[in-house]
Design an enzyme around this catalytic site. Structure first.
Site, mmCIF file in Angstrom:
data_model
loop_
_atom_site.group_PDB
_atom_site.id
_atom_site.type_symbol
_atom_site.label_atom_id
_atom_site.label_comp_id
_atom_site.label_asym_id
_atom_site.label_seq_id
_atom_site.Cartn_x
_atom_site.Cartn_y
_atom_site.Cartn_z
ATOM 1 N N HIS A 168 121.056 34.616 -85.650
ATOM 2 C CA HIS A 168 120.225 35.523 -84.860
ATOM 3 C C HIS A 168 121.100 36.446 -84.013
ATOM 4 O O HIS A 168 120.850 37.659 -83.932
ATOM 5 C CB HIS A 168 119.281 34.721 -83.975
ATOM 6 C CG HIS A 168 118.448 35.556 -83.058
ATOM 7 N ND1 HIS A 168 117.629 36.562 -83.501
ATOM 8 C CD2 HIS A 168 118.313 35.554 -81.703
ATOM 9 C CE1 HIS A 168 117.021 37.137 -82.490
ATOM 10 N NE2 HIS A 168 117.426 36.539 -81.377
ATOM 11 N N ARG A 221 125.167 47.188 -82.301
ATOM 12 C CA ARG A 221 126.577 47.582 -82.315
ATOM 13 C C ARG A 221 127.123 47.854 -83.708
ATOM 14 O O ARG A 221 128.274 48.257 -83.854
ATOM 15 C CB ARG A 221 127.430 46.490 -81.646
ATOM 16 C CG ARG A 221 127.181 46.329 -80.160
ATOM 17 C CD ARG A 221 128.105 45.277 -79.558
ATOM 18 N NE ARG A 221 127.849 43.953 -80.122
ATOM 19 C CZ ARG A 221 126.937 43.124 -79.641
ATOM 20 N NH1 ARG A 221 126.199 43.460 -78.611
ATOM 21 N NH2 ARG A 221 126.763 41.940 -80.205
ATOM 22 N N GLU A 236 110.589 35.107 -83.119
ATOM 23 C CA GLU A 236 111.639 34.197 -83.555
ATOM 24 C C GLU A 236 111.120 32.766 -83.457
ATOM 25 O O GLU A 236 110.613 32.358 -82.417
ATOM 26 C CB GLU A 236 112.877 34.370 -82.663
ATOM 27 C CG GLU A 236 113.425 35.794 -82.672
ATOM 28 C CD GLU A 236 113.858 36.262 -81.289
ATOM 29 O OE1 GLU A 236 114.036 35.415 -80.394
ATOM 30 O OE2 GLU A 236 114.019 37.480 -81.103
#
Length: 250
Positions: A133, A142, A199
């Site tokens: 995750h 990023r 999640e």
């Protein structure tokens, strides 16, 4: 030796005599919340059994409450003895097997109950513990080449959550509003989140706490963790992006 139960339990059931979970329920058509466990297709009303003096006096009192908080605070020794008592009650040679009146009061079909949040949740910490995750989130923010920061492998990342937003399964979820960046290099705007995900996580209920400044070692954790649950963690990713990424606009 395998313990057998007098309750008819499907071989593929998650609720055998070896499980004994705890929760809070109400019977359909009532708002009377009771602490219960489950075996096979039945919810067991532990308030009824407590009124019979079935457990330790402290446990009997705790099972007459409407949340698990008091029982959770009693500690591992009483948690374990209570589970042992319940396993004995539902084992093949138990006297409860032939007590039709008590069985009628205590056993409720799972289809005739509504489940509630099992405890008053005073605080909530969300740990960033999954490498997969963390990598996926890093790619979003990023890029693939710098997805997982080196400190993640060493630093246990946890952040404070809003305990009031922890709700029972089946509760409608409202799309959150907040600041987001739909257009690069432009000021953020306020509105409903355009990108959400959830999640699947494991949540742990802490039953016995500690004094301020006292440490709990890994070896002592089992004395404090009451139990675990499955948890859906909903995230508004557009809102998270504004919090995490250092954005600039002209």
């Amino acid at each position: 030796m395998t313990v057998k139960s007098w309750v008819d339990i499907s071989p593929d059931s998650h609720f055998s005599i070896h499980n004994i979970p705890f929760g809070v329920f109400s019977r359909n058509g009532t708002e009377d919340r009771r602490i219960g466990t489950r075996i096979g297709d039945f919810v067991v009303d532990l308030h009824v059994l407590a009124e019979q003096g079935t457990f330790d006096p402290k446990v009997n009192n705790a099972f007459k409450q409407t949340t698990l908080n008091e029982f959770m605070s009693l500690g591992r020794s009483l948690w374990r003895s209570t589970r042992a008592t319940l396993q004995s009650l539902f084992s093949e040679d138990s006297t409860l097997k032939n007590n039709e009146d008590l069985k009628k009061q205590a056993l409720v079909s799972k289809d005739l109950v509504k489940m509630h949040l099992p405890a008053n949740i005073g605080d909530y910490t969300d740990f960033y513990a999954s490498r997969e995750h963390a990598t996926n989130v890093g790619i979003m923010f990023r890029g693939k080449d710098n997805a997982l920061q080196p400190n993640w492998l060493h630093l246990p990342v946890g952040y404070h959550g809003r305990s009031s937003s922890v709700v029972v399964s089946g509760t409608p979820i409202k799309r959150p509003c907040g600041q987001q960046l739909p257009i690069a290099d432009q000021p953020p705007i306020y509105g409903p989140c355009r990108l959400m995900d959830f999640e699947l996580e494991m949540g742990a209920f802490v039953g016995v706490g500690n004094q301020l400044g006292d440490r709990i070692t890994i070896q002592e954790a089992q004395d404090h963790i009451f139990g675990v649950v499955l948890l859906n963690d909903w995230s508004g990713n557009f809102l998270v992006l504004v919090r995490i990424v250092d954005f600039r606009f002209s």
